[in-house]
Each structure stands twice: as structure tokens, then as C-alpha cells.
Design a protein around this motif. Structure first.
Motif, short mmCIF file in Angstrom:
data_model
loop_
_atom_site.label_atom_id
_atom_site.label_comp_id
_atom_site.label_asym_id
_atom_site.label_seq_id
_atom_site.Cartn_x
_atom_site.Cartn_y
_atom_site.Cartn_z
N LEU A 99 28.42 109.56 63.33
CA LEU A 99 27.29 109.85 64.21
C LEU A 99 27.43 111.23 64.80
CD1 LEU A 99 24.78 109.01 65.86
CD2 LEU A 99 26.35 107.97 67.54
N ARG A 100 26.41 112.05 64.64
CA ARG A 100 26.35 113.37 65.27
C ARG A 100 24.91 113.65 65.62
NH1 ARG A 100 28.99 118.56 65.26
NH2 ARG A 100 28.17 119.53 67.16
N GLY A 101 24.67 113.93 66.90
CA GLY A 101 23.31 114.25 67.31
C GLY A 101 23.11 114.04 68.79
N ARG A 102 21.95 114.42 69.25
CA ARG A 102 21.62 114.32 70.67
C ARG A 102 21.40 112.86 71.05
NH1 ARG A 102 20.20 118.18 74.57
NH2 ARG A 102 21.36 119.52 73.14
N ARG A 103 22.20 112.39 72.01
CA ARG A 103 22.10 111.01 72.48
C ARG A 103 22.38 110.95 73.98
NH1 ARG A 103 20.99 110.89 67.78
NH2 ARG A 103 21.41 109.25 66.21
N ASP A 104 21.95 109.86 74.59
CA ASP A 104 22.38 109.49 75.93
C ASP A 104 23.26 108.26 75.80
OD1 ASP A 104 20.75 111.50 76.86
OD2 ASP A 104 19.18 110.16 77.63
N ILE A 105 24.25 108.14 76.70
CA ILE A 105 25.21 107.03 76.63
C ILE A 105 25.17 106.25 77.93
CG2 ILE A 105 27.64 106.40 76.35
CD1 ILE A 105 28.02 109.10 74.91
N GLY A 106 24.88 104.96 77.83
CA GLY A 106 24.87 104.09 79.00
C GLY A 106 26.11 103.23 79.02
N ASP B 140 25.72 115.99 73.05
CA ASP B 140 25.82 116.28 71.62
C ASP B 140 26.92 115.37 71.09
OD1 ASP B 140 25.91 117.28 69.06
OD2 ASP B 140 26.82 119.20 69.61
N VAL B 141 26.56 114.15 70.74
CA VAL B 141 27.53 113.11 70.42
C VAL B 141 28.15 113.34 69.04
CG1 VAL B 141 27.80 110.66 69.89
CG2 VAL B 141 26.55 111.36 71.93
N LEU B 142 29.47 113.21 68.99
CA LEU B 142 30.19 113.20 67.72
C LEU B 142 31.14 112.01 67.74
CD1 LEU B 142 31.18 114.21 65.01
CD2 LEU B 142 32.58 115.92 66.18
N GLY C 241 32.36 98.83 82.43
CA GLY C 241 33.48 99.46 81.75
C GLY C 241 33.34 99.60 80.25
N LEU C 242 32.19 99.17 79.70
CA LEU C 242 31.98 99.21 78.25
C LEU C 242 30.75 100.03 77.89
CD1 LEU C 242 32.56 95.41 77.47
CD2 LEU C 242 34.25 97.26 77.32
N VAL C 243 30.74 100.55 76.68
CA VAL C 243 29.55 101.24 76.18
C VAL C 243 28.46 100.20 75.96
CG1 VAL C 243 28.58 102.61 74.30
CG2 VAL C 243 30.92 103.06 75.09
N GLU C 244 27.34 100.37 76.64
CA GLU C 244 26.24 99.41 76.56
C GLU C 244 25.10 99.92 75.69
OE1 GLU C 244 24.48 95.75 77.60
OE2 GLU C 244 26.36 96.46 78.47
N ALA C 245 24.91 101.24 75.64
CA ALA C 245 23.80 101.79 74.86
C ALA C 245 24.11 103.23 74.47
CB ALA C 245 22.51 101.73 75.66
N VAL C 246 23.73 103.59 73.24
CA VAL C 246 23.76 104.98 72.77
C VAL C 246 22.41 105.22 72.13
CG1 VAL C 246 24.91 106.66 71.29
CG2 VAL C 246 26.26 104.86 72.39
N GLU C 247 21.55 105.94 72.84
CA GLU C 247 20.15 106.07 72.42
C GLU C 247 19.68 107.51 72.58
OE1 GLU C 247 17.97 103.29 74.80
OE2 GLU C 247 19.16 101.56 74.15
N PRO C 248 18.62 107.90 71.85
CA PRO C 248 18.12 109.28 71.95
C PRO C 248 17.69 109.67 73.36
CG PRO C 248 17.25 108.22 69.99
CD PRO C 248 17.96 107.15 70.77
N ASP C 249 17.16 108.71 74.12
CA ASP C 249 16.73 109.06 75.48
C ASP C 249 16.75 107.80 76.35
OD1 ASP C 249 15.73 110.67 77.58
OD2 ASP C 249 13.71 109.94 77.19
#
Length: 431
Positions: free
Chosen positions: A56-63, A48-50, A67-75
Motif C-alpha cells: 500500500l502506497r498513497g494518500r490515506r487517513d488512519i483512524g 503518505d502511507v507506505l 489502541g488498534l488500527v480501526e480504519a485506513v481510508e482516503p478521507d
């Protein structure tokens, strides 16, 4: 035949090294681009990303990769990752940042190892708030920071001994407040030192008035780094001195313990709210761009001061703990998520509270891109929190109690893409 090289100016050398650094980063960015068969180092699912930085607020997956954020996507499919961490629908924020902590164990009399705080407050980044002065900063840099997984920055104390002598006051003898050596320490360590810390309470500076603050500002200006002053208040000598402090602080400087209710040595109440009224100098400082930081600690947060100041237009910009070996044992429990919870129950929204412990302090730090966010390319720092609903009681440092309906509990922390605890990396490494 020998070719004689022309002398290179320092400015040209630095510019050249900067260009090389940019080229290296560009090459790393190209190298880091994911191919079809590449995998994330860590995938955090069911979040539940905030992220206030992106609204941004909502259901996401984080890749996270390298060492860095590569993806923030719904699935994101689990098979695209080396390791998977299931957040279980919990609140997931950028890694929490504690702008005022004491994390110089063994060199400061009150410091706690930063990594030891992680289970209690979910911090991925901490700032050592004046634990070290110029005389003992090298040991913090050489021996503490390199073996600390938590990302750490610092303010160097204007007193060259820092807090090594605590509880003996470090500025009764003003000779310890040497702007020249503080400026040198700041300049030589500007990658991690944000500025200069000064404690302005009467029980620290005796009758030296505004002079310690002036010396801290002088050190910042001498360093040539645009360093900031973090100014501790609470129990200052006179009511007039409180206004002098506020009027002396520059845009970008930090007033910490902003809502302290601690009296001075004579038992007088000399804080930013006096006789129920916010000082005009506090309003002016806020408008000028002075950062108002909470710095809860064991004696520096009074609900009655905070409530009056907020109602009159001066609320916090950053929420910090001022946690150390003494404050950590007090009834107010100044761990970052608990302090955030106090403000959550004072009428601030969840987004506002998270911003004051992520993107807002990141702007003060201003050392690496996208810190305090979950934007693509940001440091892979993530905090997983439980939003616990139900009756809860809070107490400040003056024994004032308040009832609440919800609080934040740290569950898991990821720093630079590596989780504290499971799932472990093989081979284990931190950066």
C-alpha cells in the motif's frame, strides 16, 4: 454434601485458558465495533502511507481506536475523532521496529531508555538484544518494561550476567553460559523473550570456539518455546570459525552485525566476506532461512563488506541499530532511520527499506497479530517520517564514506494509539 472435583491436567488447564482468551478477544472485537456516534481516539490525516505488508502506497487517513488500527481510508472527517494529528503529507509507515537495540538502563552497563530513543529514530517497538541474562532479567521485566511506553521485547543473554559487566567480556569464563538457567528464563518469559543472545567475537569469548553458540542453541531447545538465537559476529577467532558459525545457525536464527568489518584480536579479517568473496556458508545460511540483520552499532557495519555481500546475493533481511550509550556517540550515528537511509542510498527501494524495519522484524518477533503493519486490527503503532532530499554524507564504522541524495528523519511516533507529544490525551495514559 461436598462435590469432589476431578484433577485437571496442565494441558487441559492451558487449553481451557486459551479458549477463555479467544472468547475474551471475540467479545472485545464485538465491543470494539464502531457505532455511528463513536469516535476514533486518534485520527492521523494527510498521510503518505507506505505499508509494505499490504503493498500500500498513497494518500490515506488512519483512524485508531482502543489502541488498534480501526480504519485506513482516503478521507476521514476530522469530527469523527477525539484528537487529530496532521501528518502534513509526510511519509507514514507502520511503527518502526528495531530488532537489535540496548534498552535496559541501570541493569545493563550500556542500556538507554527506549522512550528516550523515540525522537532520534521513530521506533514504536524495540528489542533488548541480550542486555539481561537469567540472573538480572527479572528486574528488566518488573521495573523497566512496565514503565516503558515503547513496545519492548528481548533476547536473554546466554551469559547469566548479561551485559552488566561491560566492557569486561561476559564469556571469558564459560561457566556464565549456563543453558539450563537461560532456558528457564526463556520459558518463564516467553511472551516477551524471543530467544537467546550470544556474542561470538574473540574479544568476548576468547578461545572457546563454537561452544557458546552451541549452548545458546541448547537453551532455546530446552525451553520448548521454539526460541531463536541472535548471534553477534565481528572479529571471530578464525576464518574457519566464521563458517562454523554460519553452518551451525538454524533456520529462523538471526545473524546480527552481518556486515561487520571488525578484525579479531590478531588483526585478521574473519567476516562473511573474505578476500572479496562471500563465504559459501553464508549463501547456504541465507537459503536455509537464517535471518541476516544489520546491527550497525559503533563498530559493526562496513560498507565494503555490505556491498560485496549484497552483490553476491546475501543482503539484509532486517535493519537494526545496535544503539547504546557508546555506539550512539560514534560518527556512524547508528539510529534506526539513519541506518535505513544508508541502505536507501545503496540502491534499495523505499519500500524494501521500510519492510526491513517493520514487517520483516515483526515476523521474527511473532508475538502479536499484525505487528509491523497498518492492517485493520493491527496495533496502533505509527511512524511519521520526513523524506529529506538533498546531498548527504554517511560514514560506516570503519571510516568509509559514501555520498547520498536522500535521508529519513523521524517526525512523530505513535505507540498503541498514543502519540509521543502532541496531541496529548486527557487524562494522559499510555495503555
Amino acid at each position: 454434601m461436598q462435590t469432589r472435583m476431578k484433577p485437571t491436567s496442565r494441558r487441559r488447564f492451558v487449553a481451557g485458558m486459551s479458549a477463555l482468551g479467544v472468547s475474551a478477544m471475540a467479545a472485545r472485537a464485538v465491543h470494539a465495533a464502531m457505532g455511528p456516534n463513536d469516535k476514533f481516539d486518534l485520527l492521523i490525516k494527510n498521510c503518505d502511507v507506505l505499508d509494505p505488508s499490504q503493498k500500500l502506497r498513497g494518500r490515506r487517513d488512519i483512524g485508531i481506536r482502543n489502541g488498534l488500527v480501526e480504519a485506513v481510508e482516503p478521507d476521514i472527517a476530522a469530527d469523527r475523532a477525539q484528537r487529530v494529528l496532521d501528518a502534513g503529507g509526510r511519509l507514514v509507515t507502520p511503527g518502526l521496529i528495531d530488532l537489535h537495540a540496548h534498552t535496559y538502563p541501570y541493569g545493563s552497563a550500556i542500556g538507554i531508555p527506549a522512550d528516550e530513543l523515540v525522537p532520534y529514530q521513530g521506533t514504536a517497538t524495540v528489542v533488548s538484544a541480550g542486555d539481561a541474562g537469567a540472573n538480572n532479567f527479572a528486574a528488566l521485566r518488573r521495573y523497566v518494561l512496565p514503565q516503558t511506553r515503547t513496545r519492548m521485547y528481548a533476547f536473554v543473554h546466554i551469559a547469566n550476567i548479561g551485559l552488566a559487566g561491560f566492557p569486561v567480556p561476559e564469556l571469558f569464563n564459560l561457566s556464565y553460559a549456563d543453558p539450563v538457567v537461560a532456558a528457564k528464563c526463556l520459558a518463564e518469559n516467553a511472551d516477551i523473550v524471543l530467544g537467546v543472545k550470544v556474542r561470538m567475537s574473540e574479544n568476548v569469548i576468547a578461545k572457546h570456539g563454537i561452544e557458546p553458540l552451541k549452548r545458546a542453541i541448547t537453551a532455546c531447545e530446552m525451553s520448548g518455546t521454539k526460541g531463536k538465537v541472535m548471534c553477534h559476529i565481528g572479529g571471530v577467532q578464525t576464518r574457519e570459525l566464521m563458517s562454523d558459525i554460519l553452518n551451525t545457525l538454524r533456520a529462523g536464527d538471526i545473524l546480527t552485525h552481518s556486515f561487520s568489518g571488525a578484525p579479531n584480536d590478531a588483526g585478521q579479517f574473519t567476516y562473511i566476506v573474505q578476500d572479496g568473496k562471500l563465504l559459501p556458508a553464508a549463501t547456504a545460511a541465507k537459503r536455509r532461512g537464517v535471518v541476516f540483520d544489520v546491527g550497525h552499532g559503533g563498530g559493526s557495519f562496513d560498507y565494503t563488506i555490505a556491498e560485496a555481500a549484497i552483490a553476491q546475493g546475501v543482503g539484509p533481511d532486517t535493519i537494526s541499530s545496535d544503539v547504546h550509550v557508546f555506539s550512539g556517540n560514534t560518527p556512524g550515528m547508528p539510529y534506526l532511520t539513519w541506518v535505513m537511509s544508508k541502505f536507501l542510498n545503496m540502491g534499495f527501494t523505499l519500500e524494501q527499506v521500510v519492510a526491513m524495519a517493520t514487517v520483516n522484524p515483526a515476523r521474527v518477533i511473532n508475538r502479536i497479530p499484525k505487528l509491523g503493519t497498518l492492517q485493520i486490527g493491527a496495533p496502533g503503532d505509527v511512524s511519521i517520517l520526513e523524506l529529506v532530499e538533498g546531498p548527504v554524507k554517511f560514514v560506516d564504522t570503519r571510516k568509509n564514506e559514501r555520498e547520498g541524495k536522500v535521508h529519513l528523519r523521524p517526525v512523530q511516533t505513535i505507540a498503541a494509539g498514543v502519540a509521543f507529544g502532541r496531541p496529548y490525551q486527557n487524562p494522559f495514559s499510555v495503555r
